[in-house]
Structure formats: structure tokens, C-alpha cells
Design an enzyme around this catalytic site. Sequence first.
Site, PDB file in Angstrom:
ATOM      1  N   CYS B   1       2.192  -3.316   4.306  1.00  0.00           N
ATOM      2  CA  CYS B   1       3.559  -3.278   3.777  1.00  0.00           C
ATOM      3  C   CYS B   1       4.183  -4.658   3.900  1.00  0.00           C
ATOM      4  CB  CYS B   1       4.419  -2.308   4.574  1.00  0.00           C
ATOM      5  SG  CYS B   1       3.761  -0.659   4.642  1.00  0.00           S
ATOM      6  N   THR B   2       5.151  -4.902   3.058  1.00  0.00           N
ATOM      7  CA  THR B   2       5.974  -6.096   3.193  1.00  0.00           C
ATOM      8  C   THR B   2       7.429  -5.669   3.060  1.00  0.00           C
ATOM      9  OG1 THR B   2       4.254  -7.442   2.155  1.00  0.00           O
ATOM     10  CG2 THR B   2       6.459  -8.394   2.283  1.00  0.00           C
ATOM     11  N   THR B 177       5.482  -8.435   7.585  1.00  0.00           N
ATOM     12  CA  THR B 177       4.324  -7.711   7.044  1.00  0.00           C
ATOM     13  C   THR B 177       3.810  -6.794   8.147  1.00  0.00           C
ATOM     14  OG1 THR B 177       2.783  -9.524   7.543  1.00  0.00           O
ATOM     15  CG2 THR B 177       3.823  -9.521   5.355  1.00  0.00           C
ATOM     16  N   ASN B 178       2.546  -6.854   8.478  1.00  0.00           N
ATOM     17  CA  ASN B 178       2.022  -5.941   9.497  1.00  0.00           C
ATOM     18  C   ASN B 178       1.527  -6.681  10.734  1.00  0.00           C
ATOM     19  OD1 ASN B 178       1.206  -4.614   6.588  1.00  0.00           O
ATOM     20  ND2 ASN B 178       2.081  -3.148   8.027  1.00  0.00           N
ATOM     21  N   ARG B 191      -0.042 -12.028   3.883  1.00  0.00           N
ATOM     22  CA  ARG B 191       0.987 -11.842   2.846  1.00  0.00           C
ATOM     23  C   ARG B 191       2.276 -12.545   3.249  1.00  0.00           C
ATOM     24  NH1 ARG B 191       1.469  -6.597   4.014  1.00  0.00           N
ATOM     25  NH2 ARG B 191      -0.303  -6.773   5.404  1.00  0.00           N
TER      26      ARG B 191
END
Lengths: 123, 253
Positions: B1-2, B177-178, B191
Site C-alpha cells: 500500500c501507499t 508504504t510498508n 515505492r
Amino acid sequence: STQYVPPYTEECRTGMYPPQGPTFKGAVTWYTVDLDLPPSKRWSALMSEKKDDIANMIKVIKDIADAFVPSGKLIDFVDKVLPLIVDTLPYPYDEELKGIASASGVPLGEIALFNLFYEVFTV
Amino acid sequence: CTSVVAEDSNGNLIHGRNLDFGLFMGWDMKNKSWQITEQLKPLVVNIDFRRSNHTVFKSTGFAGYAGMLTGMKPHSFSLTINERFSMDGGYIGIIEWLLHHRDAMWMGFLTRTVLENATSYEEARSLLSQTKLLAPAYYILGGNQTGQGCIITRARTESLKPLELNLKQGRWYLLQTNYDHWKAPLFLDDRRTPGMKCMNQTLQPNISFKTLYDVLSTKPVLNKLTTYTTLMEVSKGKLESFVRDCPNPCMPW
């Protein structure tokens, strides 16, 4: 194929909004959930409409599970044990999950699995 | 995810996210896509949660999932969750739950409880920072006043190194992000760098739904796991969501 080699990045996009073109797969539909309804009834209308889609998604999860554990024991576990977890969830989520299972026709254990996905996949 | 929360030059907060899910869960060789990700797309819905005929909060979620991953309380705060991977992950919390240690909350249910009951950015922040969780997570919270934006990095029992918007230090946006913000992301899954590059090119005076959607449409911020993009503006009570696709060439994560 070299484009797949990480870290593949492209130039910053511009002019993408309003969404259109190949990266846009569709708008998202609005629904209402009435919190004044009993928890078991809140999701009924939405789930009646989406029951085929959720059944398709659960089927893919089952196929993947069967690929890992071909005996079908993993899904048996989900169907037998996870409904017991639902009863331990805090109100109103326990009742809501039962309502979702009832309205969609998907077994309660499989609805529970979908709702616990995040916790399971943080490892 | 972002997830990104950004403040424009007028002190208005914009919050956006890409929801990525389905890694390693069935790769479709023919269509070059993740099976679960594709099956989740028809389940994406926007929901207006109402009580006494008034909106309590709005969210984007999956039909059949009672918790929340993305939502907004109009004129109060916006909230997204990014997955935080850890060896001390959610399965330990589940085992504890099964062993009758039930003082922790399920992550998606906490988000929903906060959206339903918290009445301010500060209250939401306090609940998300202090409530014991079954699984680690990143909470990205935005408010409706200047400087109200933070990343809450959650271990199961504590909050680690919270990061806030700080205009004086030039931090007009936060991008999560993660990966923990104080560590470098995994080089195979970076990302953060391209996302920040695009945010920096956008510049604070130009941030809007339009430009944030551009950032969230740039590969690899947009990737094969991206299910939907949501944009939120708390001060206007505005939430928009779009189901996404990532045509080749596109990173699988």
C-alpha cells in the site's frame, strides 16, 4: 522484460485525473449502512447484491488453499474452527459477521477468514 | 500500500491511498495478475455509514469485510492503514486470542471503532497510538487543520517513532508504504523513493486531488497489487475512489 527488473519506475505521471484509460478499471459504487439497524441486518442489502462476487473470491481462496494442502483439511479447519472465533469477537462485529454470512450464503467460517486476512498476512 | 497525507499552501489537507493486497496469492500466468487482487476488485464499495439519517463516517472497503482500511469522518479526520510486516505478526495475536488473552483489538475493527466514535483528530490519534492490537500496522491520520497529519507506526503493544507534518521543517506531506519510516525500504520494493520524487516535483502549492491521483498512478506506486485508489478531503467531506489496473509493463508489487 528488463522493465520488470526492480526498481522499475517511470516518469511521474501527469494528466491522469479525471480517471480514464487503461489504469482506470471503473468507478466505485456508493452504498449506505444504517447503524440504527440491528448489527445482523446492517449489511443485508449490500451483501445480497454482492453475494456472487464474494462467492467467487472465496472460491479462489479455497483453490489456493487446496493447492497448498490438497487434502482439503485446511478448508475443513476454516469451516469448523473459525465460526467459533466469531463468537469471541466484540459486539457488534460478531453479529455483523453472522449477518454477512447469512445474507451472502457464504459459510460463516469463510467470512471470518476474509475478515481476519489482515492479521494473518502480517507475517 | 501507499498512503499520502499532504497539506496545500492554504492549510487544506488532502489524503490519498493505493490499497495493494494479494501478494503471493495465486499468480495468473495468462493475464499476468494476482488472482486474489483481481477477485477483490468487484468487491470494492464506498459506504456512507449513517445514524439517525446523518453521516457518521464514509469509507472505501470490501463488501463482506466489516472492518475498515480507509475512511474519513467529514470535517474531523481521515484515516488509512498500511500493512506492517513483522515476525511478531498477527498470527501471534490470533494465538493469544485463542488462548483467551483478549485485551487486544483486531486492526480493522479498531479503525472502524475510531471512525465511528472519535470526535477529533487528537482523540483518533490517541486511540490509534495507545490501543493494544493483535497485529502490527501503520496508521496514517490526517486532520482538518494545518499541521494535522501523522504516521503512527504500531507494534502490537506500543507506538514507535510517530512522525508528524511539520511545515517549518519543510515536511508538507507524509508518504508511507510498508516499511518503517526511519529505515530504508527493501530495494526490491521501493515505492517510497518514486512516490516522494513525484510529490517533490508536484510542489506544495499544486497539491490537489488531481495531482495526488497522478502520484498514485505512477508505477511502481501503482502496481499489480493495487486494487483501488482513494482520495479524501476532510474539510469538504469529499471521498472519491477508483478501481485500478496496472497494464504491462508493471511491477508485480
